[in-house]
Design a protein around this motif. Structure first.
Motif, mmCIF file in Angstrom:
data_model
loop_
_atom_site.group_PDB
_atom_site.id
_atom_site.type_symbol
_atom_site.label_atom_id
_atom_site.label_comp_id
_atom_site.label_asym_id
_atom_site.label_seq_id
_atom_site.Cartn_x
_atom_site.Cartn_y
_atom_site.Cartn_z
ATOM 1 N N ASP A 47 0.856 -1.183 0.000
ATOM 2 C CA ASP A 47 0.000 0.000 0.000
ATOM 3 C C ASP A 47 0.898 1.241 0.000
ATOM 4 O O ASP A 47 1.872 1.304 0.747
ATOM 5 C CB ASP A 47 -0.862 -0.051 1.271
ATOM 6 C CG ASP A 47 -1.810 1.096 1.427
ATOM 7 O OD1 ASP A 47 -1.713 2.081 0.683
ATOM 8 O OD2 ASP A 47 -2.671 1.012 2.326
ATOM 9 N N ARG A 48 0.552 2.215 -0.822
ATOM 10 C CA ARG A 48 1.372 3.435 -0.898
ATOM 11 C C ARG A 48 1.375 4.202 0.425
ATOM 12 O O ARG A 48 2.366 4.844 0.771
ATOM 13 C CB ARG A 48 0.868 4.334 -2.021
ATOM 14 C CG ARG A 48 1.362 3.885 -3.369
ATOM 15 C CD ARG A 48 0.955 4.848 -4.435
ATOM 16 N NE ARG A 48 -0.170 4.231 -5.121
ATOM 17 C CZ ARG A 48 -1.113 4.866 -5.759
ATOM 18 N NH1 ARG A 48 -1.094 6.160 -5.825
ATOM 19 N NH2 ARG A 48 -2.081 4.218 -6.344
ATOM 20 N N GLU A 49 0.275 4.150 1.165
ATOM 21 C CA GLU A 49 0.205 4.868 2.433
ATOM 22 C C GLU A 49 1.181 4.280 3.454
ATOM 23 O O GLU A 49 1.860 5.016 4.165
ATOM 24 C CB GLU A 49 -1.222 4.836 2.987
ATOM 25 C CG GLU A 49 -1.407 5.607 4.267
ATOM 26 C CD GLU A 49 -1.098 7.091 4.150
ATOM 27 O OE1 GLU A 49 -0.781 7.708 5.191
ATOM 28 O OE2 GLU A 49 -1.173 7.650 3.048
ATOM 29 N N ARG A 52 4.613 5.381 2.451
ATOM 30 C CA ARG A 52 4.822 6.785 2.819
ATOM 31 C C ARG A 52 5.134 6.915 4.315
ATOM 32 O O ARG A 52 6.056 7.632 4.713
ATOM 33 C CB ARG A 52 3.590 7.610 2.459
ATOM 34 C CG ARG A 52 3.788 9.115 2.661
ATOM 35 C CD ARG A 52 2.501 9.889 2.434
ATOM 36 N NE ARG A 52 1.476 9.569 3.418
ATOM 37 C CZ ARG A 52 1.462 10.026 4.679
ATOM 38 N NH1 ARG A 52 2.433 10.792 5.103
ATOM 39 N NH2 ARG A 52 0.493 9.704 5.507
ATOM 40 N N GLU A 76 8.869 1.613 -4.727
ATOM 41 C CA GLU A 76 7.877 2.633 -5.087
ATOM 42 C C GLU A 76 7.258 2.338 -6.451
ATOM 43 O O GLU A 76 6.033 2.450 -6.612
ATOM 44 C CB GLU A 76 8.518 4.018 -5.087
ATOM 45 C CG GLU A 76 8.889 4.501 -3.698
ATOM 46 C CD GLU A 76 9.644 5.826 -3.740
ATOM 47 O OE1 GLU A 76 9.388 6.636 -4.642
ATOM 48 O OE2 GLU A 76 10.482 6.033 -2.852
ATOM 49 N N LEU A 79 4.736 -0.544 -6.174
ATOM 50 C CA LEU A 79 3.482 -0.178 -5.515
ATOM 51 C C LEU A 79 2.632 0.786 -6.355
ATOM 52 O O LEU A 79 1.420 0.807 -6.225
ATOM 53 C CB LEU A 79 3.747 0.414 -4.134
ATOM 54 C CG LEU A 79 4.346 -0.546 -3.116
ATOM 55 C CD1 LEU A 79 4.550 0.157 -1.793
ATOM 56 C CD2 LEU A 79 3.477 -1.770 -2.948
ATOM 57 N N ASN A 80 3.281 1.563 -7.211
ATOM 58 C CA ASN A 80 2.540 2.494 -8.061
ATOM 59 C C ASN A 80 1.976 1.826 -9.306
ATOM 60 O O ASN A 80 1.238 2.433 -10.049
ATOM 61 C CB ASN A 80 3.430 3.677 -8.464
ATOM 62 C CG ASN A 80 3.669 4.598 -7.283
ATOM 63 O OD1 ASN A 80 2.864 4.698 -6.382
ATOM 64 N ND2 ASN A 80 4.807 5.264 -7.290
#
Length: 81
Positions: A47-49, A52, A76, A79-80
């Motif tokens: 998950d990108r969150e 982050r 990154e 996940l994107n």
């Protein structure tokens, strides 16, 4: 019963099957899809969150016990999409 691991981003405990294992290879954080690469690994929700949060907290260096700058571009990009 599936083993439980802690996400280094959100710090929640989850079944291992729902997390990605990451390891360091030459100062680059890479995804260990088979969860079999040698070395210390860390677990992260896909998950990108969570990514982050882990980056903001500088959790990769602590979890993987690595000093210095780490390249997370591979993670990154994965996940994107």
């Amino acid at each position: 019963m599936d083993p439980v691991r802690t996400c280094i981003g959100c710090r929640s405990r989850t079944a291992r099957s729902s997390l990605l294992r990451v390891v360091v290879r030459e100062s680059q954080v890479v995804v260990d899809t088979a969860a079999s690469l040698p070395g210390r690994g860390a677990w992260l929700h896909p998950d990108r969150e969570c990514l982050r949060l882990a980056l903001r907290r500088r959790a990769f260096g602590r979890a993987l016990r690595v000093t210095g700058e780490l390249d997370t571009n591979d993670l990154e990009n994965r996940l994107n999409g």
